[in-house]
Design an enzyme around this catalytic site. Structure first.
Site, PDB file in Angstrom:
ATOM      1  N   GLY A  58       0.759  -1.242   0.000  1.00  0.00           N
ATOM      2  CA  GLY A  58       0.000   0.000   0.000  1.00  0.00           C
ATOM      3  C   GLY A  58       0.786   1.286   0.000  1.00  0.00           C
ATOM      4  O   GLY A  58       0.187   2.370  -0.066  1.00  0.00           O
ATOM      5  N   ASP A  59       2.136   1.227   0.044  1.00  0.00           N
ATOM      6  CA  ASP A  59       2.896   2.491   0.061  1.00  0.00           C
ATOM      7  C   ASP A  59       4.340   2.282  -0.380  1.00  0.00           C
ATOM      8  O   ASP A  59       5.279   2.656   0.325  1.00  0.00           O
ATOM      9  CB  ASP A  59       2.858   3.128   1.450  1.00  0.00           C
ATOM     10  N   PHE A  60       4.533   1.715  -1.561  1.00  0.00           N
ATOM     11  CA  PHE A  60       5.882   1.566  -2.102  1.00  0.00           C
ATOM     12  C   PHE A  60       6.348   2.918  -2.645  1.00  0.00           C
ATOM     13  O   PHE A  60       6.175   3.228  -3.821  1.00  0.00           O
ATOM     14  CB  PHE A  60       5.904   0.518  -3.223  1.00  0.00           C
ATOM     15  N   ASN A  61       6.930   3.738  -1.787  1.00  0.00           N
ATOM     16  CA  ASN A  61       7.438   5.033  -2.239  1.00  0.00           C
ATOM     17  C   ASN A  61       8.952   5.094  -2.131  1.00  0.00           C
ATOM     18  O   ASN A  61       9.599   4.156  -1.653  1.00  0.00           O
ATOM     19  CB  ASN A  61       6.771   6.187  -1.484  1.00  0.00           C
ATOM     20  N   ASN A  96      10.535   4.331   1.197  1.00  0.00           N
ATOM     21  CA  ASN A  96      10.269   3.021   1.800  1.00  0.00           C
ATOM     22  C   ASN A  96      10.960   1.865   1.090  1.00  0.00           C
ATOM     23  O   ASN A  96      10.718   0.708   1.428  1.00  0.00           O
ATOM     24  CB  ASN A  96       8.755   2.746   1.812  1.00  0.00           C
TER      25      ASN A  96
END
Length: 376
Positions: free
Chosen positions: A233-236, A239
């Site tokens: 939900g948050d592969f930025n 991260n």
């Protein structure tokens, strides 16, 4: 304890905990029987995260949890601290992925043999506040992707990482992932209309609303046709971890992932769209509109993208841009930390460039890039 579905951020709500360094020392000693040697605060939107090193691991409740690189003390915001079952799912997911060989942090057991606890903290005025979930995770070494030059090889590996994680998590089950309604979930994009007021610039405000309305009309009605499962939900860019090649220090490869604070049961399309959005923002080594093609090539190598998902990529990538920009501005209005405006530095122009480019042109160039990897 409130239900998981009741942790949706509301306008005006302040949720970030107050955790001075002396409290970090106290929590680590009280909960883990460890004496802190050093503390460094890490970036975070709503939580408080600290990289801590300790004087000795020998007093750990479970010596198997010892980590030579130190630990991350995580004090969750007051909203997520109400979702105990969801945080348990995050802990179990990290352990699950680590067993599959995907490098990520692992929860450390406290003196009660638990992977987390609820603690009363005080605010800056020394007044008692809500209870906050406190966890200690193993520290995973490496540089964050944001800090190194982007290359097509790294983008390809990012796509592979997202797909490998999605496939690995197909076998993961936990009740804490069900019914999680959070403002950072991509499916919550329609709720951004309650936060767009923080965007004062008329053109940016109008662009955000256009993207939100497009998501409501062109994505939401077709979700039942898409593949779903547990997602990160948050592969930025903050991260994803990289490491330098031993023989060529200028060359980097993906080495791990961080931050499971946004895991939920969602759509695989959303996971790859989120990753693509953040790869585009800091892309300076090539035309930013080509970056998605390399990420998709890596993803497609592991999990072939169904045509129904491919057709909605522009809509979902644009929606994540808008979500990140609007919520970043909102969070900054509540807590003026420059980190919260990281996306805004280049994000608005990236969103406009993406939004103004016709789907047919985008998909043609992305398919050409994907096909260029066919014989590699």
């Amino acid at each position: 304890m409130e239900k998981e579905g009741e942790i949706l951020l509301k306008p005006g709500q302040q949720i970030k905990p107050h955790v001075p360094n002396e409290v970090v020392h106290q929590l680590v000693f009280k909960l883990y029987n460890l004496e802190v040697a050093s503390v460094k605060e890490l970036n975070s939107y709503d939580d408080k995260n600290f990289h801590v090193t300790v004087k000795s691991d020998s007093a750990l409740p479970d010596i198997h949890d010892a980590c030579p690189h130190g630990y991350v003390l995580k004090v969750l915001n007051s909203l997520d601290s109400k979702a105990y079952n969801l945080i348990d799912a995050q802990n179990e997911m990290m352990l699950y992925l680590a067993k599959t060989g995907l490098p990520c942090p692992r929860p450390v057991k406290n003196i009660d043999g638990k992977s987390m606890s609820l603690e009363h903290l005080k605010d800056a005025q020394n007044q008692s506040t809500d209870q906050y979930i406190v966890r200690l995770l193993s520290f995973v070494p490496g540089k964050i992707l944001f800090s190194v030059p982007y290359t097509k090889e790294l983008f390809f590996q990012v796509g592979e990482l997202v797909a490998k994680t999605d496939l690995a998590l197909m076998g993961f089950k936990h009740d804490g992932l069900k019914g999680v309604d959070r403002i950072w979930n991509l499916i919550a994009v329609p709720k951004l209309v309650d936060f767009v007021y923080v965007i004062a610039d008329e053109q940016k405000h109008s662009l955000s609303m256009e993207v939100i309305e497009n998501f409501k009309s062109n994505v939401i009605p077709f979700l039942q046709e898409l593949e779903s499962g547990p997602i990160h939900g948050d592969f930025n860019e903050q991260n994803i971890l990289v490491e330098a090649d031993k023989e060529d220090p200028e060359k980097y490869s993906i080495s791990g992932m961080l931050d499971f604070g946004d895991v939920h049961f969602g759509y695989y399309l959303f996971d790859i769209s989120i990753a693509i959005c953040y790869m585009m923002i800091e892309c300076k080594s090539m035309d930013m509109l080509d970056a998605p093609g390399h990420v998709l090539a890596g993803y497609n190598r592991v999990r072939p993208i169904p045509q129904k998902e491919f057709d909605l990529l522009k809509d979902c990538i644009s929606a994540r841009f808008s979500q990140s920009l609007v919520l970043g501005a909102y969070s900054y209005s509540q807590n003026p930390d420059p980190y919260l405006l990281t996306t805004a530095q280049r994000g608005w122009q990236c969103l406009k460039t993406l939004w103004d480019c016709p789907k047919s042109e985008l998909y043609k160039r992305w398919n050409e890039i994907i096909n260029s990897y066919a014989n590699n």
